[in-house]
Design a protein around this motif. Structure first.
Motif, PDB file in Angstrom:
ATOM      1  N   ASN A 334       0.843  -1.209   0.000  1.00  0.00           N
ATOM      2  CA  ASN A 334       0.000   0.000   0.000  1.00  0.00           C
ATOM      3  C   ASN A 334       0.874   1.253   0.000  1.00  0.00           C
ATOM      4  OD1 ASN A 334      -2.446  -1.217  -0.008  1.00  0.00           O
ATOM      5  ND2 ASN A 334      -3.005  -0.722   2.088  1.00  0.00           N
ATOM      6  N   ALA A 335       1.889   1.260   0.885  1.00  0.00           N
ATOM      7  CA  ALA A 335       2.755   2.442   0.991  1.00  0.00           C
ATOM      8  C   ALA A 335       3.426   2.724  -0.348  1.00  0.00           C
ATOM      9  CB  ALA A 335       3.792   2.212   2.093  1.00  0.00           C
ATOM     10  N   TYR A 338       0.647   3.901  -3.002  1.00  0.00           N
ATOM     11  CA  TYR A 338       0.018   5.222  -2.847  1.00  0.00           C
ATOM     12  C   TYR A 338       1.030   6.361  -2.756  1.00  0.00           C
ATOM     13  CZ  TYR A 338      -4.282   2.660  -2.340  1.00  0.00           C
ATOM     14  OH  TYR A 338      -5.348   1.842  -2.601  1.00  0.00           O
ATOM     15  N   PRO A 366       0.711  10.707   0.141  1.00  0.00           N
ATOM     16  CA  PRO A 366      -0.282  11.787   0.186  1.00  0.00           C
ATOM     17  C   PRO A 366      -0.995  11.939   1.534  1.00  0.00           C
ATOM     18  CG  PRO A 366      -1.171   9.895  -0.953  1.00  0.00           C
ATOM     19  CD  PRO A 366       0.256   9.569  -0.665  1.00  0.00           C
ATOM     20  N   GLY A 397      -7.397  -5.026   1.559  1.00  0.00           N
ATOM     21  CA  GLY A 397      -6.083  -5.189   2.206  1.00  0.00           C
ATOM     22  C   GLY A 397      -6.085  -4.872   3.694  1.00  0.00           C
TER      23      GLY A 397
HETATM   24  P1  ADP Z   1      -6.790  -1.083  -1.480  1.00  0.00           P
HETATM   25  O1  ADP Z   1      -6.726  -2.415  -2.079  1.00  0.00           O
HETATM   26  O2  ADP Z   1      -7.758  -0.172  -2.138  1.00  0.00           O
HETATM   27  O3  ADP Z   1      -5.455  -0.487  -1.276  1.00  0.00           O
HETATM   28  P2  ADP Z   1      -6.839  -1.256   1.392  1.00  0.00           P
HETATM   29  O4  ADP Z   1      -7.827  -1.866   2.302  1.00  0.00           O
HETATM   30  O5  ADP Z   1      -5.455  -1.811   1.435  1.00  0.00           O
HETATM   31  O6  ADP Z   1      -7.451  -1.329  -0.049  1.00  0.00           O
HETATM   32  O7  ADP Z   1      -6.758   0.289   1.726  1.00  0.00           O
HETATM   33  C1  ADP Z   1      -7.951   1.025   1.852  1.00  0.00           C
HETATM   34  C2  ADP Z   1      -7.754   2.442   1.385  1.00  0.00           C
HETATM   35  O8  ADP Z   1      -6.873   3.126   2.274  1.00  0.00           O
HETATM   36  C3  ADP Z   1      -7.094   2.544   0.048  1.00  0.00           C
HETATM   37  O9  ADP Z   1      -8.020   2.466  -0.991  1.00  0.00           O
HETATM   38  C4  ADP Z   1      -6.405   3.892   0.098  1.00  0.00           C
HETATM   39  O10 ADP Z   1      -7.312   4.878  -0.286  1.00  0.00           O
HETATM   40  C5  ADP Z   1      -6.101   4.070   1.583  1.00  0.00           C
HETATM   41  N1  ADP Z   1      -4.670   3.791   1.880  1.00  0.00           N
HETATM   42  C6  ADP Z   1      -4.164   2.634   2.336  1.00  0.00           C
HETATM   43  N2  ADP Z   1      -2.828   2.755   2.548  1.00  0.00           N
HETATM   44  C7  ADP Z   1      -2.494   4.007   2.239  1.00  0.00           C
HETATM   45  C8  ADP Z   1      -1.271   4.754   2.268  1.00  0.00           C
HETATM   46  N3  ADP Z   1      -0.109   4.206   2.648  1.00  0.00           N
HETATM   47  N4  ADP Z   1      -1.301   6.058   1.884  1.00  0.00           N
HETATM   48  C9  ADP Z   1      -2.472   6.615   1.508  1.00  0.00           C
HETATM   49  N5  ADP Z   1      -3.659   5.981   1.459  1.00  0.00           N
HETATM   50  C10 ADP Z   1      -3.674   4.690   1.826  1.00  0.00           C
END
Ligand code: ADP
Length: 455
Positions: A334-335, A338, A366, A397
């Motif tokens: 994720n890190a 994004y 962000p 996730g």
């Molecule tokens: P996804 O598969 O959409 O990443 P997650 O459950 O992992 O689903 O994360 C949910 C939401 O949290 C993401 O859609 C994103 O908008 C936000 N997110 C998660 N991790 C980050 C991050 N490191 N920086 C910014 N936004 C994040």
């Protein structure tokens, strides 16, 4: 017949006394008839006197509270007193037993998770348990003998009660709060009614969540399926050059992978929910997990971010390796996904004083606005839907991470600030953390994450 002998003896004594008195009267008066009459009357009077004394003693006992024993006379009155006393004691015991049974019965209903309310013919409250009092905002003592329709004025409830058709339960908003009640009425006895109430707020919420979940899954699968069927149609109807064909196949592959990732995440979630909690006796080396996560993250970043992912912790965590790997990998990917190119991503391990441990995944991306943070672990919740999908996200996730941490007795904490970056912390309880070799902790200050909230 133990009373008969004393009775006969007493009659004999009375007759003797009558005879003596009669004889005395006859010798004094010389009249045979008068002596006989006085003798008989005296004997009968004596019997009556004795009976009157004993009878009134027994009556006195009967009129009282009967706590003491009945008068212990011999003969008939003794026997009558004893029999009455035994009947009274039997009755008292039966009443006490019934009272105890009633109390036990009522306390069993009191313990029921359902509200129970008894109404008489006039719809007055005869009895209610605490749950019913809570559901209908009643006072179980003060409101006894009050008409229920004066106290619960919800028109739907009043109409339901008075219509007398109780085949279907009534669903009613709880008068005390935002909850919902399911109300069932059963008739019993002569015109009596039993009102049963059940708080179904949680059930409705769970049903709503299940409906949303199914709708979300269907939506997530339908989109790539629509794209795929469009491509199949195109390939079928249009003559494509081999270059165009290759491009379409690449796009089709992307959509297929998207569905595969979604199905894999759904299966992971189902498995997490359906399997027992992992025991605290299987130890996993954290550094080995971090190495595997780092390799995946480097491939994903492809050199676009400076990554600080290899702190040598020398720590082992108790739990299921695949689950722990999945939790850490989800946060790190994720890190990377994004954080815009050039931003930094790092992992920091900290052993706390109480023996618990914290693995933080930090980025300078962000950031996330405050109002989204509590909802991030909901299934399919996304802050930026298009960015999530573009980068292969499923929206599941963080929900998986939260589940894994709960199963390991830990917690996921999220700190983030728009424009500054995010910090996702995995907190492990001390029972699941052990230091097995020296550590060279990741130095947080060594990368630009110093600006991240929570420092
Ligand atoms: P996804 O598969 O959409 O990443 P997650 O459950 O992992 O689903 O994360 C949910 C939401 O949290 C993401 O859609 C994103 O908008 C936000 N997110 C998660 N991790 C980050 C991050 N490191 N920086 C910014 N936004 C994040």
């Amino acid at each position: 017949m133990t009373w008969l002998l004393p009775r006969l003896l007493m009659a004999l004594v009375a007759a003797l006394l009558g005879f003596v008195i009669g004889a005395a009267v006859r010798s004094a008066s010389g009249a045979d008839g008068l002596g006989l009459a006085v003798g008989v009357v005296s004997g009968v009077l004596l019997m009556m006197l004795v009976d009157a004394v004993r009878g009134s003693r027994l009556l006195g006992w009967l009129r009282g509270n009967q706590f003491e024993n009945a008068p212990r006379d011999t003969g008939l009155w003794g026997e009558v007193g004893y029999r009455i006393e035994r009947a009274v004691r039997d009755r008292d015991r039966a009443v006490a037993r019934s009272r105890l049974e009633l109390e036990q019965f009522l306390s069993a209903i009191e313990a029921s998770p359902n509200g129970v309310l008894m109404l008489d013919l006039q719809e007055q409250i005869v009895w209610c348990n605490r749950v019913a009092a809570d559901h209908f905002a009643l006072d179980p003592q003060r409101d006894l003998r009050q008409r229920i329709t004066n106290l619960v004025r919800a028109p739907a409830f009043v109409a339901y009660l008075q219509a007398g058709r109780y085949a279907e339960p009534l669903v009613l908003g709880n008068s005390r709060g935002p909850g919902t009640l399911s109300i069932v009425v059963r008739e019993y006895g002569e015109g009596m009614r039993l009102v049963l109430s059940l708080d179904i707020t949680e059930r409705l919420r769970a049903e709503g969540m299940r409906r949303d979940f199914v709708a979300n899954v269907s939506h997530e699968i339908r989109t790539p399926l629509t794209v795929l069927s469009g491509f199949i149609e195109t390939m079928h109807s249009l003559p494509l050059t081999s270059v165009e064909r290759d491009r379409v196949l690449v796009l089709m592959n992307q959509q297929t992978q998207r569905m595969q990732t979604l199905v894999a995440d759904l299966l992971t979630l189902a498995q997490l929910e359906g399997s027992p909690r992992p025991g605290p006796d299987r130890w996993v080396a954290l550094d080995a997990l971090l190495l595997r996560v780092a390799a995946d993250a480097e491939a994903l970043s492809a050199g676009r971010h400076p990554l600080h992912l290899k702190p040598v912790t020398g720590v082992e965590l108790a739990g299921v390796e695949s689950e722990l790997l999945s939790a850490i990998a989800n946060l790190v990917t994720n890190a990377v996904r994004y954080t815009p190119d050039g931003g930094e991503v790092g992992v920091v391990w900290r052993l706390l004083e109480d023996g618990s441990g914290e693995l933080a995944v930090v980025d300078t991306g962000p950031g996330i606005a405050r109002e989204h943070i509590p909802r991030l672990t909901e299934r399919f919740y996304r802050v930026d839907g298009s960015r999530s999908r573009e980068t292969g996200g499923t929206g599941l996730g963080l929900s998986i991470v939260k589940h894994v941490m709960q199963r390991h007795g830990g917690e996921l904490m999220i700190q983030s600030e728009v424009g500054k970056g995010s910090r996702f912390r995995l907190l492990f309880p001390s029972a699941r953390v052990r230091q097995v070799s020296d550590s060279a902790l990741g130095d947080e200050a060594a990368f630009g994450a110093a600006a991240v909230p929570g420092h």
